[in-house]
Scaffold this active site. Sequence first.
Site, PDB file in Angstrom:
ATOM      1  N   ALA A  65      19.103 -64.369  10.144  1.00 45.61           N
ATOM      2  CA  ALA A  65      18.325 -63.211  10.589  1.00 45.61           C
ATOM      3  C   ALA A  65      18.424 -62.143   9.511  1.00 45.61           C
ATOM      4  O   ALA A  65      19.516 -61.746   9.125  1.00 45.61           O
ATOM      5  CB  ALA A  65      18.862 -62.665  11.908  1.00 45.61           C
ATOM      6  N   SER A  66      17.265 -61.709   9.016  1.00 42.39           N
ATOM      7  CA  SER A  66      17.250 -60.734   7.931  1.00 42.39           C
ATOM      8  C   SER A  66      15.934 -59.977   7.985  1.00 42.39           C
ATOM      9  O   SER A  66      15.008 -60.377   8.696  1.00 42.39           O
ATOM     10  CB  SER A  66      17.390 -61.463   6.588  1.00 42.39           C
ATOM     11  OG  SER A  66      17.504 -60.543   5.524  1.00 42.39           O
ATOM     12  N   LEU A  67      15.853 -58.894   7.220  1.00 44.10           N
ATOM     13  CA  LEU A  67      14.579 -58.174   7.125  1.00 44.10           C
ATOM     14  C   LEU A  67      13.555 -59.071   6.429  1.00 44.10           C
ATOM     15  O   LEU A  67      12.417 -59.200   6.858  1.00 44.10           O
ATOM     16  CB  LEU A  67      14.778 -56.870   6.353  1.00 44.10           C
ATOM     17  CG  LEU A  67      13.548 -56.018   6.038  1.00 44.10           C
ATOM     18  CD1 LEU A  67      12.882 -55.498   7.304  1.00 44.10           C
ATOM     19  CD2 LEU A  67      13.928 -54.835   5.133  1.00 44.10           C
ATOM     20  N   TYR A  68      13.998 -59.717   5.338  1.00 41.74           N
ATOM     21  CA  TYR A  68      13.082 -60.588   4.590  1.00 41.74           C
ATOM     22  C   TYR A  68      13.874 -61.532   3.694  1.00 41.74           C
ATOM     23  O   TYR A  68      15.084 -61.380   3.535  1.00 41.74           O
ATOM     24  CB  TYR A  68      12.114 -59.757   3.728  1.00 41.74           C
ATOM     25  CG  TYR A  68      12.782 -59.007   2.583  1.00 41.74           C
ATOM     26  CD1 TYR A  68      12.595 -59.406   1.257  1.00 41.74           C
ATOM     27  CD2 TYR A  68      13.595 -57.894   2.820  1.00 41.74           C
ATOM     28  CE1 TYR A  68      13.205 -58.724   0.213  1.00 41.74           C
ATOM     29  CE2 TYR A  68      14.205 -57.210   1.785  1.00 41.74           C
ATOM     30  CZ  TYR A  68      14.013 -57.623   0.483  1.00 41.74           C
ATOM     31  OH  TYR A  68      14.625 -56.966  -0.557  1.00 41.74           O
ATOM     32  N   GLY A  70      13.686 -62.864  -0.208  1.00 39.32           N
ATOM     33  CA  GLY A  70      13.018 -62.572  -1.479  1.00 39.32           C
ATOM     34  C   GLY A  70      12.383 -63.805  -2.098  1.00 39.32           C
ATOM     35  O   GLY A  70      12.454 -64.913  -1.547  1.00 39.32           O
ATOM     36  N   GLY A  72      12.673 -64.740  -5.619  1.00 40.04           N
ATOM     37  CA  GLY A  72      13.185 -65.069  -6.955  1.00 40.04           C
ATOM     38  C   GLY A  72      13.937 -66.388  -6.998  1.00 40.04           C
ATOM     39  O   GLY A  72      14.034 -67.102  -5.996  1.00 40.04           O
ATOM     40  N   HIS A 160      15.628 -55.599  11.675  1.00 35.67           N
ATOM     41  CA  HIS A 160      16.574 -55.168  10.639  1.00 35.67           C
ATOM     42  C   HIS A 160      17.942 -55.847  10.767  1.00 35.67           C
ATOM     43  O   HIS A 160      18.853 -55.554   9.992  1.00 35.67           O
ATOM     44  CB  HIS A 160      16.729 -53.637  10.741  1.00 35.67           C
ATOM     45  CG  HIS A 160      17.214 -52.967   9.501  1.00 35.67           C
ATOM     46  ND1 HIS A 160      18.431 -52.318   9.433  1.00 35.67           N
ATOM     47  CD2 HIS A 160      16.660 -52.842   8.282  1.00 35.67           C
ATOM     48  CE1 HIS A 160      18.596 -51.812   8.212  1.00 35.67           C
ATOM     49  NE2 HIS A 160      17.538 -52.120   7.487  1.00 35.67           N
ATOM     50  N   LYS A 162      20.957 -58.312  10.338  1.00 35.67           N
ATOM     51  CA  LYS A 162      21.395 -59.230   9.277  1.00 35.67           C
ATOM     52  C   LYS A 162      22.582 -60.033   9.809  1.00 35.67           C
ATOM     53  O   LYS A 162      23.720 -59.567   9.811  1.00 35.67           O
ATOM     54  CB  LYS A 162      21.827 -58.473   8.011  1.00 35.67           C
ATOM     55  CG  LYS A 162      20.661 -57.813   7.251  1.00 35.67           C
ATOM     56  CD  LYS A 162      20.259 -56.502   7.882  1.00 35.67           C
ATOM     57  CE  LYS A 162      19.003 -55.916   7.322  1.00 35.67           C
ATOM     58  NZ  LYS A 162      19.203 -55.084   6.180  1.00 35.67           N
ATOM     59  N   ASP A 167      26.951 -73.295  11.711  1.00 38.53           N
ATOM     60  CA  ASP A 167      27.748 -73.942  12.754  1.00 38.53           C
ATOM     61  C   ASP A 167      28.488 -72.867  13.568  1.00 38.53           C
ATOM     62  O   ASP A 167      27.859 -72.058  14.192  1.00 38.53           O
ATOM     63  CB  ASP A 167      28.686 -74.998  12.168  1.00 38.53           C
ATOM     64  CG  ASP A 167      27.907 -76.193  11.605  1.00 38.53           C
ATOM     65  OD1 ASP A 167      26.713 -76.339  11.942  1.00 38.53           O
ATOM     66  OD2 ASP A 167      28.477 -76.976  10.826  1.00 38.53           O
TER      67      ASP A 167
END
Length: 486
Positions: A65-68, A70, A72, A160, A162, A167
Amino acid sequence: AALGPSPGRSFTGAEGLHSRFHWMADHVPAFRVPGGCIRILHSPDEFYQAMKARIKTAKSRVVMASLYLGTGPLEQDLVDCMEEALERSQEDHAPDLKVSFLLDYTRGSRGKHNSRTMLMSLLQRFPEQMRVSLYHTPDLRGLLRLLVPERFNETIGVQHIKAYIFDNSLIISGANLSDSYFTNRQDRYVLLEDCGEVADFFAELVGAVGDVSLQLQPDNSVHMMEGMVHPYKGNRADFSASAQRRIQEVVNTARVRQSMLEAECSEIPDSDGTVPNDTWIFPLVQMKPLGIHLDEQVTKRLLTEAGGDSVVYLTSGYFNLTHTYMQLVLGAAADYRILMASPEVNGFFGAKGVAGAIPEAYVHLARQFYNKVCQLGQQSRVLLHEYHRPDWTFHAKGLWYYVGGRDSPCLTLIGSPNFGYRSVHRDLEAQIAIVTENEELQMQLQQEQEMLYQSSTQVSNSTFNQPDRRVKLWVKLVTPLIKNFF
């Protein structure tokens, strides 16, 4: 909810940590774990390597779970690790491994090449084992949604949280899945190893938010799950009510389960007594657009009750305290040491267009706060610090709570909230309160706090009189209008 220590093991200190903080269990689930299972990670690279290593060995679940995410090479490397893990699981002929992503819709869809395109190949290759949910705030709808351009639409509200689960282990952080967070953007990260119940809780929480989010399809289209209200096409009140029910159910079920477990455990003394469960984890969730404000309730009470025997170290990458939090800090008895980003380590430093003025707006807000502290004659009790580090940016947030003149903190808050208006009112946030009497863990927390503050200087009047702190008049004028958006 009884949270007493089991017989034969009492808390140290005059009144004991447990009686000081057990009220949190009235609001949220309380998980008891051995402090030895918790490790504080210190650097972006350590965070990145810990994730990669755990993805490679995951057997049953990876939940991100994260904002986005990336776009790269480092992020691609992370995706490749997942691909290998999924391929390996398929060799078992009964693939158990499930990979689930929860990202923000607006941030994850920004630009041609974005979080969605990064995950496309996994969705196409492993449709049965892969899930990508994109949360869309119900507040971005109608004309607003049509008119607000990309990038600016994220100011209305985002996913928002994180939380990274492998597991039965999890990492709670403020860091996103993006190269700067793996290299030179300082954040905070806590790794909980083999804490199955806590990992289950966060997996269920992320799953519940995922259920009320848009589901990414292998052809890059999105649709809602059957029977779910659409976040911006459906009725706003209906969406919030159904999302609140779904998420609150996860919290309530866990709370009841944990208090029943605690009641059972307190009757049976430790059989082997070798690994004391000397630490509590309280998950704090804040989703104001969906009517959930547990984190705010707990944070307010923590700040209110911080007595004269306490020192609170509070840090935010974006220092913009809500009016309520500000009043509590200014009216409290405890000593406060507040760490914020200096303008040059602010994530928006040097940005193009309007965003480039954001560090100036933060300088303006910090100065206003500092002036208030001075007006109230509190400058010996409330100290402001600025983080400096060449070629780095600063994104760390949370607090460390030192009680009764002790050398190390017995409580920390760590996760995604910034103590600002956005965290409280607009975004979906989660953090954990760790209350511990494990000396080794307390020492790790103390080291973490000292390490961050070592790279800082104390703010004084002369700080704001430096030429590079001049705030343009137009920035001063618009700051009150826009401060609730960043």
